[in-house]
Design an enzyme around this catalytic site. Structure first.
Site, mmCIF file in Angstrom:
data_model
loop_
_atom_site.group_PDB
_atom_site.id
_atom_site.type_symbol
_atom_site.label_atom_id
_atom_site.label_comp_id
_atom_site.label_asym_id
_atom_site.label_seq_id
_atom_site.Cartn_x
_atom_site.Cartn_y
_atom_site.Cartn_z
ATOM 1 N N GLY A 63 -12.212 15.065 7.046
ATOM 2 C CA GLY A 63 -11.947 13.598 7.431
ATOM 3 C C GLY A 63 -12.587 12.475 6.442
ATOM 4 N N ASP A 99 0.876 21.926 11.263
ATOM 5 C CA ASP A 99 1.517 22.167 9.936
ATOM 6 C C ASP A 99 2.534 21.148 9.772
ATOM 7 O OD1 ASP A 99 2.722 23.099 7.742
ATOM 8 O OD2 ASP A 99 2.659 25.192 7.886
ATOM 9 N N LYS A 164 -4.321 15.540 -5.363
ATOM 10 C CA LYS A 164 -5.142 16.334 -6.124
ATOM 11 C C LYS A 164 -4.540 17.592 -6.848
ATOM 12 C CE LYS A 164 -8.663 19.046 -4.016
ATOM 13 N NZ LYS A 164 -9.971 19.023 -3.689
#
EC number: 2.1.1.166
Length: 208
Positions: A63, A99, A164
């Site tokens: 988080g 998911d 990323k």
């Protein structure tokens, strides 16, 4: 022998982790992870957050990024965090566990967005690293591709995508894919990124 090698690697990681000034800084300032400082630095450079916006954080646990988003946007916008792992609740953040490739989770994300699209989709996802780049790099690129696919589905036309990526096989092709989909693409390597890490953040501004 392999077990001994893994044990040494784990001990080295733990030593690096606890000696990391960014980890100490996160603990002092009440952030969930050192990753919070990466996002704060990128926000200073690129002004990612503004009041009233809608943000989707993919692979959000524990988080660190959602915490920053919630603090910067507060109750004046929407922050949705999603992960297959459980995450402790954060103020002003809606967490969806599961998911996002699955239709039921995707629908929950859309419901949380309501009648708006996301202004910012961000992903700090990374696979569990084995230390074998031939295995780790394809897994990391796959996660980045999943994030891009989701961004294209939910972003506002003038929205921003932050992801990323790890330098290595597939990196240049991925960057070209971003350039074909966004009007402007920039790279960022925040100070809180470990120097030895090949991670580099890509920002895509405005869908073409």
């Amino acid at each position: 022998m392999a077990k001994s090698s893994r044990s040494k690697t784990s001990k080295a990681w733990l030593k690096e982790h606890f000696n990391d000034p960014w980890v100490a800084k996160a603990q002092e300032q009440g952030y969930r992870s050192r990753a919070s400082f990466k996002l704060l630095e990128m926000n200073e450079k690129d002004r990612l957050f503004r009041p009233g916006m809608a943000v989707l954080d993919l692979g959000a646990a524990p988080g660190g990024w959602s915490q920053v988003a919630g603090q910067l946007i507060g109750g004046r916008g929407t922050v949705i965090a999603s992960d297959i792992l459980a995450m402790d609740a954060l103020p002003d953040v809606t967490f969806i566990e599961g998911d996002f490739r699955e239709e039921v989770i995707y629908e929950q994300i859309l419901m949380a967005l309501g009648d708006q699209r996301a202004d910012l989709v961000m992903s700090d996802m990374a696979p569990n690293m084995s230390g074998n780049s031939a295995v780790d790099q394809p897994r990391a690129m796959y996660l980045a591709e999943l994030a891009l696919d989701m961004a294209e589905r939910v972003l506002e036309p003038d929205g921003v995508f932050l992801v990323k990526v790890f330098q290595g096989e597939g990196f240049e092709d991925y960057r070209k894919a971003l350039q074909s989909r966004f009007k402007r693409v920039v790279s960022r390597k925040p100070a809180a990124s470990r120097a030895r890490s090949t991670e580099v953040y890509q920002l895509g501004f405005g869908l073409k």
